[in-house]
Design an enzyme around this catalytic site. Structure first.
Site, short mmCIF file in Angstrom:
data_model
loop_
_atom_site.label_atom_id
_atom_site.label_comp_id
_atom_site.label_asym_id
_atom_site.label_seq_id
_atom_site.Cartn_x
_atom_site.Cartn_y
_atom_site.Cartn_z
N LYS A 190 8.43 0.14 4.97
CA LYS A 190 8.00 1.49 4.46
C LYS A 190 9.11 2.26 4.12
CE LYS A 190 4.34 2.27 7.81
NZ LYS A 190 3.59 2.98 8.83
N MET B 123 1.29 -7.29 9.36
CA MET B 123 -0.11 -7.46 9.76
C MET B 123 -0.91 -8.12 8.47
SD MET B 123 0.02 -6.43 12.88
CE MET B 123 -1.71 -5.94 13.35
N ASP C 199 -4.76 11.00 12.68
CA ASP C 199 -5.05 10.40 11.21
C ASP C 199 -5.91 8.98 11.48
OD1 ASP C 199 -5.69 10.60 8.69
OD2 ASP C 199 -3.69 9.80 8.08
N GLY D 125 0.79 -1.04 0.06
CA GLY D 125 -0.11 0.03 0.11
C GLY D 125 0.88 1.49 0.06
N GLY E 86 5.33 6.82 2.52
CA GLY E 86 5.77 6.48 1.32
C GLY E 86 5.42 5.13 1.05
N SER F 43 -8.31 2.50 7.67
CA SER F 43 -7.01 1.78 6.77
C SER F 43 -5.85 2.11 7.77
CB SER F 43 -6.89 2.59 5.55
OG SER F 43 -6.61 3.99 5.69
#
Ligand code: NAG
Ligand code: NAG
Ligand code: NAG
Ligand code: NAG
Ligand code: NAG
Length: 948
Positions: A665, A712, A762, A644, A649, A766
């Site tokens: 990430k 995850m 945030d 994703g 990033g 998601s």
């Protein structure tokens, strides 16, 4: 009470059965009417054709029923055997999956019943089941002169519907019935729409026709007045009651296809009406629908007869007062449906109260009430078909209905385990003959098969498809042929009993080895078997060259001696091997487990590695692993699998040397994270550990900035709720609750438990990730310094957050407090309850804010309208209410009214407890609810019709 007219909502009235038979015409298509215990067909006065049940069921006995005048009640079928249930399979050309039906049962024991009930109160009690769902327990008074009818609305799951009767306990009363009817229903009725949307059945507690004048000879209304053939019981007015009647036709285009006749009589309040119902189940969900028609010519305009409906003092018509004339004009039907739950003692009182400006009193023409019950799915068609084959080949025809459900009423010779199917076949000493049914192979969930002590013949089939089989008992039968090698392929087999059959040939060596290694309890005496390599081994008939094949060799003396010597030698060697094995135990063979490489803990002095260290802050040694970019490339297989895109990033899936999967990430080039932010990130994250926060495992700072997180595997909450598989395999309510509890605990830790305290800003679905065990962890917290609560309270320069989750108050004042997170968390809760995204398109494709949308329904008290349809009604409604209340509290404005995350976590756990308790109650068979009549007002949930 002075000015009010009080009436029970559901009256129990003795009706003259003769009124039933007053018309003669052909019946509707799709009607199936069974005259139980009778041996011949008949047609009644309404043109309904009745069939005998002798060809429809093998079980039970026909008994005469005395004392009645209705020919349909003159016989009953009594089920006095000891099957777990007795089922009629109802079918005709209209029964197909998805179609709706009314199933109605008529029960009367006559004035001289066939036996005396067990209970000292003199009531017969037994259970009714529809398909795989417990419908209701019946209680019938011994010697009563009234017959009882019960009806339920259900949706067919295949081309037949099972109706079953059962004893409540194995030694309980033997069930019986007199008539059984199936009637097709349209999908447009309030109740059929409700059961379709929620995957439930609607147990009807009454169809009542109010305002029937005291001197009327109409005792009830059914087919042909009602094309759907519901029984509308006339609630006759007393001498002092006021009623209006009309002979004018009523416009019945209202969706419930009402018969005009029930609306031509109306009960009038003086000026208001109170009706009540008791002994309901406090936690169950009920639907009521009240019907009105303005038949008083005095009412000529809107506003002249207006009233409110209250259920237990709660206003039901919150969108405005009831004004039938304004809605549909005069002489037209108007239905007002509502969902209600009784109070904690199982009571509900409805008040129909005229408004202050109403000229005329409130009124009521008819009403229906249904109890909504969760519908169990039938056991899967493939399992049922295998069981049908087994029944046919072993002659077990007395087991009827669903093999596993409802729980406690499956076949006694099967063990079923929830979702996983049939786990055990327990048919020892059942006196069955025939061959071992091949259909057993189609039940891959079997772990135990007991077929010992029967009369089974033929060969043992190939059972290699039963991969998890642990126990196979085929002993004491008449099985022939060889033991199939395939049995040795059953790696989980622990017990194999084949003794006392006619098996022959070589025993597969692999089985003997496992017996010797104590991995298998294997009995095979009493057969014609031999161990491999032994001289007396007779080949199994299957492997014989044929009757004319070469006979066994003549055994010479030399061969015998040689054999004996060889035999001694073999024994000696075997002893040596055994001694060796026991005394010089070898290490077990090396398993093929992946090599475990313990990662080196490379503590790093961040200060020395970065050009722009955080000022005024000594960098701690980090207990996270540092990777080189090469290692990252290897771990991600050159960035092959992108999981994703986060704020930092892209995120890739990786596998570390030690076999652990990780999420990697990589700072995007465009991301303006400088080294300083990166240091902050690693610094902060390495010090934050909580089971509900995604853990940082390592980082990389050469060539690119990279963060390595625990992987995850179950994706994000967003995917689970809205992803491509969300409709087919929706998250259960129970799992949703657990996820929200986990998330609340994680956020509580960020707000209160960790230092520095962090505001997330945030929060969105998601960013809630789920691991293998469906434990929820929060990701993407603390990505930059901005997320850390500013000690000075200095306002940040940019708003952060995602569309639909942002606190409107924060958007206007830019004040950053934990309460901002609370708002987003509230949105998240709505998302979980409703299964909709924070901003979604409504039916007219308008972007809609979930908070406003959900609030509207909650304020109206109809939470069912907003609950995720894919839950199919499978939740404890109180638990959903609890979460909805928490969600509302989270989005309160001003934000100071919002609770603390720690309080939310407690509330959510309470909601979880409610759900679990409710599931337990459904799992354990609930004791029957007793409907004991009270002479002042009816508490009966069924309809009485006189049998005389
Ligand atoms: C069931 O009833 C039959 C006779 O009707 C009897 O032979 C059998 O033992 C009973 N089985 C059980 C489990 O009670
Ligand atoms: C019943 O529900 C199913 C699945 O939600 C839907 O496909 C079907 O159209 C509904 N049937 C009716 C008659 O509303
Ligand atoms: C309707 O009922 C009211 C009593 O509430 C009565 O006064 C009125 O005359 C009745 N009207 C008709 C047409 O029966
Ligand atoms: C429930 O309602 C009934 C009547 O409507 C009332 O008598 C009873 O006290 C109520 N129970 C509770 C716990 O409020
Ligand atoms: C019945 O099946 C549907 C669809 O497969 C599923 O959503 C639902 O949870 C099942 N109901 C029960 C009681 O298991």
């Amino acid at each position: 009470m002075e000015s009010s007219s009080c009436r029970p909502l559901f009256t129990c009235i003795a009706l003259q059965a003769t009124i039933l038979w007053s018309f003669a015409r052909s019946q509707q298509p799709g009607f199936l009417s069974i005259d139980c215990g009778s041996d011949s067909p008949s047609t009644d006065g309404n043109g309904i054709e009745w069939v005998s049940d002798t060809k429809l069921i093998n079980e039970g006995t026909s008994r005469p029923v005395t004392g009645g005048s209705n020919p349909l009640l003159a016989t009953m079928r009594l089920f006095d055997g000891n099957q777990s249930k007795y089922c009629y399979s109802l079918t005709n050309s209209l029964v197909e999956a998805g179609a709706f039906f009314l199933v109605r049962v008529g029960i009367w024991a006559g004035i001289t019943p066939p036996y005396t009930p067990k209970d000292s109160d003199g009531n017969f009690r037994f259970k009714m089941i529809v398909d795989a769902t417990e419908w209701q327990d019946v209680s019938v008074q011994y010697g009563t002169t009234e017959w009882l009818t019960f009806d339920v609305y259900t949706r067919a799951q295949r081309s037949s519907i099972d109706f079953c009767l059962a004893r409540i306990t194995p030694d309980g009363d033997a069930p019986f019935l007199n008539v059984l009817e199936l009637r097709p229903l349209p999908s447009t009725l309030t109740a059929t729409r409700a059961i379709n949307a929620t995957n439930t059945i609607a147990n009807c507690l009454g169809h009542n026709d109010y305002g029937v004048p005291a001197d009327s000879n109409v005792s009830f209304t059914r087919y042909k007045f009602d094309a759907l053939d519901r029984f509308w019981i006339s609630s006759k007015a007393s001498d002092i009651d006021e009623v209006n009647t009309t002979t004018l036709a009523i416009d019945v285009s209202e969706r419930n296809e009402l018969p005009s006749r029930i609306l031509q009589t109306t009960f009038m309040g003086r000026p208001h009406i109170r009706s009540w119902y008791s002994e309901l189940k406090p936690k169950s969900v009920y639907i009521a629908e009240f019907y009105f028609a303005e038949i008083d010519p005095a009412v000529t305009a809107s506003g002249q007869r207006t009233f409110n409906i209250y259920a237990n003092e709660e206003l039901m018509n919150i969108e405005g007062e009831i004004d039938v004339f304004a809605k549909v004009g005069a002489n037209a039907a108007y239905g007002y449906p509502m969902v209600f739950s009784p109070n904690s003692t199982g009571d509900v009182t409805f008040n129909f109260t005229p408004t202050a400006t109403s000229v005329y009193p409130s009124f009521l023409a008819a009403a229906e009430v249904f109890e909504i019950k969760i519908m169990n799915n039938l056991t899967s068609a493939s399992t049922v078909s295998a069981i049908e084959d087994i029944k046919a080949s072993l002659g077990l025809t007395s087991s009827t209905g669903d093999p596993c459900l409802p729980v406690g009423y499956g076949y006694p010779w099967l063990n079923c385990s929830g979702d996983s199917g049939i786990t055990a076949l327990m048919l020892s000493k059942y006196g069955t003959g025939g061959e071992i049914p091949g259909a057993i192979k189609s039940l891959p969930s079997l772990t135990e098969i007991y077929l010992g002590g029967n009369n089974l013949q033929g060969e043992i089939p190939d059972l290699s498809s039963l991969l998890i089989l642990e126990i196979l008992d085929l002993s004491n039968n008449r099985l022939t042929g060889a033991i199939p090698d395939s049995l040795a392929s059953l790696k989980n087999l622990k017990v194999l009993y084949l003794q006392n059959n006619n098996l022959s040939g070589e025993i597969p060596a692999a089985l003997l080895q496992r017996k010797q290694a104590s991995l298998l309890m294997f009995e095979y005496s009493g057969n014609l078997l031999c161990e491999s390599n032994s001289a007396d081994c007779v080949p199994s008939p299957g492997s014989l060259p044929g009757p004319n094949g070469s006979p066994p060799k003549n055994t010479s003396i030399g061969a015998v001696v040689g054999g004996a010597v060889a035999g001694i030698l073999v024994v000696a060697i075997a002893i040596c091997i055994a001694v060796y094995c026991c005394c010089f135990k070898k290490k077990p063979p090396v398993q093929k487990d992946p090599k475990v490489v313990v990662p080196q803990e490379r503590g790093v002095e961040i200060n020395q590695r970065y050009e722009n260290p955080v000022p005024n802050k000594a960098m701690p040694k980090l207990a996270v692993q540092e990777f080189s970019f090469e290692e990252i490339k290897t771990a991600t297989n050159n960035f092959r699998t992108k999981l994703g895109q986060g704020g930092f990033g892209p995120v890739y899936k990786g596998c570390l040397q030690d076999g652990r999967f990780v999420a990697i990430k990589v700072a995007s080039n465009s991301a303006n994270q400088g080294t300083k932010e990166f240091v902050n990130e690693v610094d902060l994250l390495s010090r934050i550990h909580h089971k509900n926060l995604v853990g940082l495992l390592g980082f990389c700072n050469d060539q690119k900035l990279v963060l390595v997180y625990e992987f995850m595997s179950s994706g994000s909450l967003f995917d689970c709720l809205h992803g491509p598989y969300s409709a087919a395999s929706p998250l259960s309510w129970r799992k949703r609750l657990r996820i929200m509890v986990d998330a609340a605990q994680g956020f509580d830790y960020l707000h209160n438990g960790c230092n520095p305290r962090i505001i997330h800003r945030d929060i969105k679905s998601s960013n809630i990730l789920l691991n293998d065990n469906m434990e929820a962890k929060i990701s993407d917290f603390g990505i930059s310094r901005d997320y850390v609560r500013s000690e000075t309270g200095a306002p940040p320069t940019t708003l952060m957050g995602s569309m639909g989750y942002m606190d409107p108050e924060y958007m206007s004042n830019m004040k950053l407090t934990e309460k901002v997170d609370l708002y987003s968390f509230g949105v998240l809760l709505f998302e979980v309850v409703c299964g909709r995204t924070a901003i979604f398109k409504d039916t007219s494709h308008q972007p809609t804010n979930i908070v406003e949308w959900a609030r509207a329904s909650i304020d109206r008290g109809v939470i069912e309208d907003i609950v995720d349809m894919s839950l199919h009604g499978q939740f404890d409604v109180q638990s959903v209410w609890k979460v909805a209340e928490v969600a509302l509290a989270c989005v309160e404005i001003p934000s100071s009214k919002r609770p603390k995350m720690s309080e939310i976590s407690l509330e959510l756990r309470e909601a979880e407890r409610m759900e679990l308790e409710s599931e337990e109650r459904h799992a354990i068979d609930q004791p029957s609810v007793e409907f004991t009549g009270n002479s002042n007002y009816s508490t009966l949930s069924y309809t009485h019709v006189s049998a005389r």
